[in-house]
Motif scaffolding. Structure first.
Motif, mmCIF file in Angstrom:
data_model
loop_
_atom_site.group_PDB
_atom_site.id
_atom_site.type_symbol
_atom_site.label_atom_id
_atom_site.label_comp_id
_atom_site.label_asym_id
_atom_site.label_seq_id
_atom_site.Cartn_x
_atom_site.Cartn_y
_atom_site.Cartn_z
ATOM 1 N N SER A 61 0.837 -1.210 0.000
ATOM 2 C CA SER A 61 0.000 0.000 0.000
ATOM 3 C C SER A 61 0.863 1.248 0.000
ATOM 4 N N ALA A 62 1.873 1.263 0.849
ATOM 5 C CA ALA A 62 2.753 2.419 0.933
ATOM 6 C C ALA A 62 3.546 2.610 -0.358
ATOM 7 N N LEU A 63 4.063 1.520 -0.910
ATOM 8 C CA LEU A 63 4.859 1.629 -2.133
ATOM 9 C C LEU A 63 4.051 2.197 -3.293
ATOM 10 N N PHE A 64 2.816 1.749 -3.440
ATOM 11 C CA PHE A 64 2.003 2.120 -4.595
ATOM 12 C C PHE A 64 1.183 3.386 -4.378
ATOM 13 N N ALA A 88 -1.959 -1.215 -7.911
ATOM 14 C CA ALA A 88 -1.603 -2.131 -6.828
ATOM 15 C C ALA A 88 -2.482 -3.379 -6.848
ATOM 16 N N ARG A 89 -3.782 -3.181 -7.051
ATOM 17 C CA ARG A 89 -4.673 -4.337 -7.076
ATOM 18 C C ARG A 89 -4.347 -5.262 -8.245
ATOM 19 N N ALA A 102 -6.326 -7.904 -1.921
ATOM 20 C CA ALA A 102 -6.044 -6.916 -2.962
ATOM 21 C C ALA A 102 -6.974 -5.714 -2.827
ATOM 22 N N ASP A 103 -8.228 -5.974 -2.469
ATOM 23 C CA ASP A 103 -9.188 -4.883 -2.291
ATOM 24 C C ASP A 103 -8.845 -4.038 -1.067
ATOM 25 N N LEU A 104 -8.307 -4.667 -0.026
ATOM 26 C CA LEU A 104 -7.892 -3.930 1.163
ATOM 27 C C LEU A 104 -6.786 -2.934 0.806
ATOM 28 N N VAL A 105 -5.825 -3.366 0.004
ATOM 29 C CA VAL A 105 -4.753 -2.474 -0.442
ATOM 30 C C VAL A 105 -5.336 -1.357 -1.311
ATOM 31 N N TRP A 106 -6.272 -1.719 -2.184
ATOM 32 C CA TRP A 106 -6.919 -0.706 -3.025
ATOM 33 C C TRP A 106 -7.542 0.391 -2.154
ATOM 34 N N GLU A 107 -8.261 -0.007 -1.125
ATOM 35 C CA GLU A 107 -8.913 0.966 -0.251
ATOM 36 C C GLU A 107 -7.888 1.835 0.480
ATOM 37 N N PRO A 123 -6.604 -1.659 10.026
ATOM 38 C CA PRO A 123 -5.275 -1.126 10.336
ATOM 39 C C PRO A 123 -4.434 -0.783 9.118
ATOM 40 N N GLU A 124 -4.453 -1.604 8.085
ATOM 41 C CA GLU A 124 -3.630 -1.316 6.913
ATOM 42 C C GLU A 124 -4.040 -0.001 6.250
ATOM 43 N N ILE A 125 -5.331 0.296 6.283
ATOM 44 C CA ILE A 125 -5.838 1.548 5.715
ATOM 45 C C ILE A 125 -5.451 2.715 6.616
#
Length: 213
Positions: A61-64, A88-89, A102-107, A123-125
């Protein structure tokens, strides 16, 4: 790219390495170092708050999160955050990561500049947003020790002109598709560049709606 910073381990899985390689190919050193700092600061906060988070997903998430600012991933009609989230997704799906992750990273990426919402989400968001806020505008700066801040900057430097250079990158992106900045913090980049530029506000949109009343 491997190693530990204040007990934060930079993910070193195959996916993590390939994600870093892809982003490094397209981003400037300014954006790439910023992106890794976002991960480290976010992970530090997560550990400090005893949150359970997926370090690899936070790292991706941070990289993208700013990849939508570069020409290779720029679209004419989407917010830059969505461009990065889509990239990212697609990357994660191509590596066999199931859609919920993948959707969590998208969000996390799509919402990283949205005030007042990410901190209440998974937490990741929340930690992606927190890492961005501390690195760009200093929100939570004093929650990190001087030693922690110095260690992160030594490994992933800001450079001498991060503030002005970062504003310039964001402004260039916003000027390419100004309508995508409606209702977002990105509008400020355009307004600082051209104070005469205006987008319709909420009241104008409501009054111009096609309803009779």
């Amino acid at each position: 790219m491997t190693g530990n910073l204040s007990d934060i381990k930079i993910p070193d899985s195959k996916i993590a390495r390939e994600a870093a390689e892809l982003v490094r190919q397209h981003e400037s050193e300014l954006l790439f170092n910023h992106s890794v700092r976002v991960f480290v600061f976010g992970a530090m906060k997560g550990i400090r708050q005893n949150l359970k988070f997926d370090s690899e997903l936070l790292y991706v998430s941070a990289l993208f999160h700013d990849l939508g600012l570069v020409d290779a991933y720029h679209t004419d009609s989407k917010r830059f955050e969505v461009d990065g989230a889509d990239a990212a997704r697609e990357f994660l799906r191509s590596h066999g990561i199931p859609d919920p992750k993948a959707d969590l990273v998208w969000e996390a990426i799509a919402l990283h500049t949205t005030p007042g919402i990410p901190q209440y989400m998974r937490p990741e968001i929340a930690l992606t947003n927190a890492g961005v806020l501390v690195d760009v505008i200093g929100v939570g700066y004093d929650e990190y020790t001087p030693e922690q801040r110095d260690e992160v900057l030594a490994a992933f430097p800001r450079g001498d002109n991060f503030k002005s250079d970062f504003i310039q990158v964001q402004t260039c992106s916003a000027l390419k598709k100004p309508l995508t900045t409606l209702g977002t913090v990105n509008f400020d980049y355009i307004q600082q560049h051209d104070p005469a530029f205006h987008l319709p506000g909420a009241c104008a949109l409501i009054r111009n709606a096609p309803w009779r009343s």
